[in-house]
Design a protein around this motif. Structure first.
Motif, PDB file in Angstrom:
ATOM      1  N   PHE A 112      41.987  41.315  44.609  1.00 60.88           N
ATOM      2  CA  PHE A 112      43.020  40.375  45.050  1.00 60.88           C
ATOM      3  C   PHE A 112      42.744  38.977  44.500  1.00 60.88           C
ATOM      4  CE2 PHE A 112      45.039  37.299  47.782  1.00 60.88           C
ATOM      5  CZ  PHE A 112      46.291  37.849  48.000  1.00 60.88           C
ATOM      6  N   ALA A 113      41.466  38.580  44.485  1.00 58.45           N
ATOM      7  CA  ALA A 113      41.127  37.256  43.968  1.00 58.45           C
ATOM      8  C   ALA A 113      41.565  37.112  42.521  1.00 58.45           C
ATOM      9  CB  ALA A 113      39.620  37.021  44.100  1.00 58.45           C
ATOM     10  N   LEU A 114      41.337  38.135  41.716  1.00 59.45           N
ATOM     11  CA  LEU A 114      41.740  38.084  40.308  1.00 59.45           C
ATOM     12  C   LEU A 114      43.256  38.050  40.174  1.00 59.45           C
ATOM     13  CD1 LEU A 114      39.114  40.618  38.964  1.00 59.45           C
ATOM     14  CD2 LEU A 114      39.331  38.243  38.206  1.00 59.45           C
ATOM     15  N   MET A 115      43.941  38.906  40.935  1.00 57.10           N
ATOM     16  CA  MET A 115      45.401  38.930  40.875  1.00 57.10           C
ATOM     17  C   MET A 115      46.006  37.609  41.348  1.00 57.10           C
ATOM     18  SD  MET A 115      46.628  41.789  39.692  1.00 57.10           S
ATOM     19  CE  MET A 115      46.447  43.583  39.602  1.00 57.10           C
ATOM     20  N   PHE A 116      45.452  37.062  42.417  1.00 62.79           N
ATOM     21  CA  PHE A 116      45.965  35.799  42.958  1.00 62.79           C
ATOM     22  C   PHE A 116      45.754  34.668  41.958  1.00 62.79           C
ATOM     23  CE2 PHE A 116      45.456  32.361  46.394  1.00 62.79           C
ATOM     24  CZ  PHE A 116      46.833  32.143  46.443  1.00 62.79           C
ATOM     25  N   SER A 117      44.610  34.674  41.269  1.00 64.75           N
ATOM     26  CA  SER A 117      44.339  33.650  40.261  1.00 64.75           C
ATOM     27  C   SER A 117      45.343  33.730  39.123  1.00 64.75           C
ATOM     28  CB  SER A 117      42.914  33.808  39.721  1.00 64.75           C
ATOM     29  OG  SER A 117      41.960  33.691  40.755  1.00 64.75           O
TER      30      SER A 117
ATOM     31  N   MET B 276      41.512  26.533  27.788  1.00 65.76           N
ATOM     32  CA  MET B 276      42.287  27.227  28.801  1.00 65.76           C
ATOM     33  C   MET B 276      43.646  26.587  29.056  1.00 65.76           C
ATOM     34  SD  MET B 276      39.326  27.962  31.692  1.00 65.76           S
ATOM     35  CE  MET B 276      40.244  29.302  32.464  1.00 65.76           C
ATOM     36  N   GLY B 277      43.692  25.274  29.075  1.00 65.52           N
ATOM     37  CA  GLY B 277      44.876  24.567  29.538  1.00 65.52           C
ATOM     38  C   GLY B 277      44.773  24.313  31.026  1.00 65.52           C
ATOM     39  N   THR B 278      45.495  23.320  31.498  1.00 67.97           N
ATOM     40  CA  THR B 278      45.384  22.913  32.901  1.00 67.97           C
ATOM     41  C   THR B 278      45.821  24.014  33.847  1.00 67.97           C
ATOM     42  OG1 THR B 278      45.686  20.581  32.363  1.00 67.97           O
ATOM     43  CG2 THR B 278      46.174  21.230  34.610  1.00 67.97           C
ATOM     44  N   TYR B 279      46.905  24.725  33.519  1.00 67.08           N
ATOM     45  CA  TYR B 279      47.377  25.755  34.439  1.00 67.08           C
ATOM     46  C   TYR B 279      46.352  26.878  34.582  1.00 67.08           C
ATOM     47  CZ  TYR B 279      51.878  23.386  33.943  1.00 67.08           C
ATOM     48  OH  TYR B 279      52.887  22.452  33.941  1.00 67.08           O
ATOM     49  N   ALA B 280      45.711  27.271  33.484  1.00 65.48           N
ATOM     50  CA  ALA B 280      44.670  28.295  33.580  1.00 65.48           C
ATOM     51  C   ALA B 280      43.449  27.750  34.309  1.00 65.48           C
ATOM     52  CB  ALA B 280      44.289  28.787  32.191  1.00 65.48           C
ATOM     53  N   LEU B 281      43.189  26.445  34.160  1.00 60.06           N
ATOM     54  CA  LEU B 281      42.101  25.831  34.914  1.00 60.06           C
ATOM     55  C   LEU B 281      42.382  25.933  36.414  1.00 60.06           C
ATOM     56  CD1 LEU B 281      39.448  24.275  34.146  1.00 60.06           C
ATOM     57  CD2 LEU B 281      40.721  22.189  34.661  1.00 60.06           C
ATOM     58  N   SER B 282      43.647  25.849  36.792  1.00 59.56           N
ATOM     59  CA  SER B 282      44.018  26.045  38.201  1.00 59.56           C
ATOM     60  C   SER B 282      43.686  27.457  38.649  1.00 59.56           C
ATOM     61  CB  SER B 282      45.512  25.766  38.387  1.00 59.56           C
ATOM     62  OG  SER B 282      45.831  24.425  38.111  1.00 59.56           O
ATOM     63  N   GLY B 283      43.961  28.432  37.791  1.00 62.13           N
ATOM     64  CA  GLY B 283      43.601  29.811  38.122  1.00 62.13           C
ATOM     65  C   GLY B 283      42.101  29.957  38.283  1.00 62.13           C
ATOM     66  N   LEU B 284      41.332  29.267  37.437  1.00 60.20           N
ATOM     67  CA  LEU B 284      39.877  29.304  37.571  1.00 60.20           C
ATOM     68  C   LEU B 284      39.436  28.683  38.891  1.00 60.20           C
ATOM     69  CD1 LEU B 284      37.095  29.868  36.331  1.00 60.20           C
ATOM     70  CD2 LEU B 284      37.219  27.618  35.248  1.00 60.20           C
TER      71      LEU B 284
ATOM     72  N   MET C 189      51.140  28.450  26.177  1.00 57.22           N
ATOM     73  CA  MET C 189      50.986  29.874  25.906  1.00 57.22           C
ATOM     74  C   MET C 189      49.541  30.299  26.123  1.00 57.22           C
ATOM     75  SD  MET C 189      52.367  32.685  25.181  1.00 57.22           S
ATOM     76  CE  MET C 189      54.003  32.066  24.747  1.00 57.22           C
ATOM     77  N   LEU C 190      48.600  29.396  25.849  1.00 52.29           N
ATOM     78  CA  LEU C 190      47.191  29.702  26.075  1.00 52.29           C
ATOM     79  C   LEU C 190      46.925  29.979  27.545  1.00 52.29           C
ATOM     80  CD1 LEU C 190      44.283  29.870  24.992  1.00 52.29           C
ATOM     81  CD2 LEU C 190      44.113  27.396  25.313  1.00 52.29           C
ATOM     82  N   SER C 191      47.497  29.172  28.438  1.00 57.17           N
ATOM     83  CA  SER C 191      47.312  29.394  29.871  1.00 57.17           C
ATOM     84  C   SER C 191      47.908  30.727  30.301  1.00 57.17           C
ATOM     85  CB  SER C 191      47.952  28.252  30.669  1.00 57.17           C
ATOM     86  OG  SER C 191      47.211  27.055  30.528  1.00 57.17           O
ATOM     87  N   LEU C 192      49.037  31.084  29.723  1.00 53.06           N
ATOM     88  CA  LEU C 192      49.663  32.359  30.073  1.00 53.06           C
ATOM     89  C   LEU C 192      48.834  33.544  29.585  1.00 53.06           C
ATOM     90  CD1 LEU C 192      53.434  31.544  29.454  1.00 53.06           C
ATOM     91  CD2 LEU C 192      52.173  31.570  31.621  1.00 53.06           C
ATOM     92  N   VAL C 193      48.150  33.384  28.448  1.00 51.44           N
ATOM     93  CA  VAL C 193      47.229  34.432  27.990  1.00 51.44           C
ATOM     94  C   VAL C 193      46.113  34.620  29.017  1.00 51.44           C
ATOM     95  CG1 VAL C 193      45.503  35.011  26.244  1.00 51.44           C
ATOM     96  CG2 VAL C 193      47.751  34.147  25.543  1.00 51.44           C
ATOM     97  N   TRP C 194      45.573  33.505  29.516  1.00 46.28           N
ATOM     98  CA  TRP C 194      44.552  33.605  30.556  1.00 46.28           C
ATOM     99  C   TRP C 194      45.102  34.253  31.821  1.00 46.28           C
ATOM    100  CZ3 TRP C 194      39.458  33.217  30.413  1.00 46.28           C
ATOM    101  CH2 TRP C 194      38.862  32.563  29.321  1.00 46.28           C
TER     102      TRP C 194
ATOM    103  N   LEU D 211      44.967  37.861  31.307  1.00 45.54           N
ATOM    104  CA  LEU D 211      43.607  38.394  31.403  1.00 45.54           C
ATOM    105  C   LEU D 211      43.169  38.524  32.859  1.00 45.54           C
ATOM    106  CD1 LEU D 211      41.877  36.407  28.507  1.00 45.54           C
ATOM    107  CD2 LEU D 211      42.551  38.814  28.514  1.00 45.54           C
ATOM    108  N   PHE D 212      43.474  37.534  33.676  1.00 44.78           N
ATOM    109  CA  PHE D 212      43.138  37.622  35.101  1.00 44.78           C
ATOM    110  C   PHE D 212      43.858  38.798  35.761  1.00 44.78           C
ATOM    111  CE2 PHE D 212      42.097  32.851  35.232  1.00 44.78           C
ATOM    112  CZ  PHE D 212      40.733  33.099  35.196  1.00 44.78           C
ATOM    113  N   LEU D 213      45.145  38.926  35.464  1.00 46.64           N
ATOM    114  CA  LEU D 213      45.921  40.019  36.058  1.00 46.64           C
ATOM    115  C   LEU D 213      45.413  41.378  35.586  1.00 46.64           C
ATOM    116  CD1 LEU D 213      49.481  38.439  35.782  1.00 46.64           C
ATOM    117  CD2 LEU D 213      48.209  38.841  37.889  1.00 46.64           C
ATOM    118  N   LEU D 214      45.070  41.471  34.310  1.00 40.28           N
ATOM    119  CA  LEU D 214      44.535  42.731  33.777  1.00 40.28           C
ATOM    120  C   LEU D 214      43.211  43.074  34.447  1.00 40.28           C
ATOM    121  CD1 LEU D 214      44.698  45.051  31.751  1.00 40.28           C
ATOM    122  CD2 LEU D 214      43.553  43.559  30.072  1.00 40.28           C
TER     123      LEU D 214
END
Length: 523
Positions: free
Chosen positions: A120-125, A167-175, A501-506, A509-512
């Protein structure tokens, strides 16, 4: 945890509030990470995805109410609407913005029906990255305070935000979500050694020194006048405002090297372009003559200097009655040579709804609503990011005021600048907004690999290098000038090449990874 699980709605409200304390000026990043981690546990235990949606909305409501409290201050600096509406505007905006963490919680709960907490943590991120990216463009976008901002270090070091070029800021939020979840889950599993190690590593990463600085060659002077908001738009103070800026701008040495002078948004009351009906020039300070106004500005900064100042450009045309007047305005930055020639111009593209223009004016104006910026005509948007080639004064990317808050939308990627100039006013935004503006300017510097020069009226002006380190600054309501050198740009970062697009790639990866974790648990 028992108390939180027994009162999930109240817990979601409290955790949303605590998560917002990670933003500036509070900067309580450990509290923010623990809060988002505890909320993830709460959402994972929701009986249905719809329940997770409701809990996410409650979390987001208090989260955005605290983070955006400065919006209420803007209503105290205009006379068209009651100031008390500001305190209604903040929670009303939060009602909408809370939709995005709600969607993230629902999506994660939908994808992880019987999986474990780590899945769940990975999916939520991953879901958080996607919904936060959506928040940045749906209905023109409002990307203020992405969660990744809590990972930005103090002024002299980038913190974990040093990862944003990759990562980009949005992916940093996921982190940030994943780190918060990881800490909470380790604590729940009573894995004290691992949770302690993570806490130590996080603290080291947040406060690790930035390393050696590189030096540039172009001198820059940033003027910070600290003019009261009520005086900026009052014609009685136009000349005094100009004089205050002029006193902060002369060269202090006899050098003949090129020098760049930066004034804030709303820095110049004079109209600087020809072609308007004379009645518009007569309302300004420089004898009603735009040529004289420009030459006066050129003389103010002196030989071998160029000035970039906030100004207003008008769009003149005939209205429905045939009367020639200003149909719209541009929130502009104008670059002038020492001879008073216009050598570059930029019009703000990302305008503030209800601030610089009134949406649905035909419906809302009869109801007594107005925009918050002084004037009766709406501002029109410019074409978007562009680079001004100022010759020996450098190649400047311009982002006016809150445009700097939009990751991936601040630079012309086909014509990369050498630095970003971010003029702002901030006299009407209270105490929370200026440090948040500064933080988001630093994040743009890090992810784009470009220095950012901030010239504000009463906010935080400063020189930020490509690592996000603040080289020089003047604090809120601290008038003065900064004399520094423009730091050099770094090479184009991965984010500078790929954008969001870089953040969306991340996110993918989190969802996968979450999907794989779910499948492994199911076996």
């Amino acid at each position: 945890m028992t108390l939180i699980e027994n009162h999930p709605r109240l817990a979601a409200l409290a955790l949303g509030l605590l998560a917002a304390t990670g933003f500036q000026p509070l900067g309580l990043w450990p509290v923010a990470l623990l809060a988002i981690g505890l909320f993830a546990v709460l959402a994972a235990r929701a009986a249905t995805p719809l329940r997770a949606l409701g809990l996410g909305w409650l979390f987001g409501f208090t989260h955005f109410t605290l983070g955006n409290n400065w919006i209420a201050s803007a209503f105290t600096h205009q006379s068209e609407m009651p100031a008390i509406l500001g305190w209604a505007a903040v929670p009303l905006l939060a009602v909408y913005l809370a939709v995005y963490p709600a969607l993230a919680a629902m999506l994660a709960r939908l994808l992880v029906r019987n999986g474990g907490a780590w899945a769940f943590a990975l999916m939520f991120s991953g879901a958080w990255i996607v919904t936060e990216w959506m928040r940045g463009w749906v209905f023109t976008g409002y990307s203020w305070n992405p969660l990744g901002m809590v990972l930005l270090g103090p002024f002299d070091r980038p913190g974990i935000a040093a990862l944003s070029p990759l990562m980009g800021t949005y992916a940093l939020s996921g982190l940030a979500v994943l780190l918060g979840c990881g800490i909470v889950l380790l604590l729940r599993e009573r894995n004290w050694l691992a949770s302690g190690a993570v806490a130590v590593l996080l603290a080291l990463a947040m406060y690790w020194p930035a390393g050696a600085a590189r030096e540039g060659t172009l001198p820059v002077t940033i003027a910070k006048p600290d003019i009261p908001q009520d005086a900026i738009s009052d014609p009685r103070f136009y000349e005094a405002n100009y004089a205050r800026l002029a006193q902060l701008s002369p060269r202090l040495d006899d050098s003949s090297d090129p020098r760049l002078v930066l004034w804030p948004e709303s820095g110049m009351a004079d109209y600087l372009r020809e072609g308007y009906p004379q009645r518009y020039y007569d309302r300004t300070t420089a004898l009603g003559d735009p040529l004289y106004a420009r030459r006066r500005l050129g003389a103010t900064v002196g030989e071998n200097s160029a000035l970039m100042t906030g100004a207003v450009d008008l769009e003149i045309g005939a209205d429905e009655t045939g009367f020639v007047r200003a149909l719209g305005a541009r929130n502009a930055v104008t670059a002038l040579s020492a001879e008073g020639e216009i050598i570059g111009s930029y019009a703000k593209a990302h305008l503030v709804p209800y601030g610089e223009y009134l949406p649905l004016r035909g419906i809302l104006e009869p109801l007594g609503l107005s925009r918050l910026v002084a004037g009766t005509i709406d501002f029109w948007p410019g074409p978007g990011p562009r680079t001004l080639d100022l010759g020996r004064f450098g190649r400047a990317g311009i982002q006016v005021c809150y445009e700097i808050a939009f990751p991936g939308q601040v630079v012309d990627r086909e014509d990369r600048p050498e630095f970003i100039f971010n003029p702002s006013s901030e006299a009407w935004f209270g105490t929370f907004a200026p440090p948040q503006f500064m933080a988001q300017s630093r994040m743009r510097a890090i992810e784009e690999g470009l220095p950012v020069l901030r010239a504000t009226n009463s906010g935080i002006s400063g020189v930020i290098d490509a690592r996000g380190v603040v080289r020089e600054y003047l604090g809120r309501e601290e008038p003065g000038r900064i004399d520094a050198v423009v730091p050099p740009a770094a090479g184009p970062t991965l984010f500078a090449r790929l954008g969001n697009m870089l953040s969306l790639v991340w996110a993918g990866l989190f969802l996968l990874a979450g999907f794989v974790a779910t499948r492994q648990r199911a076996r």
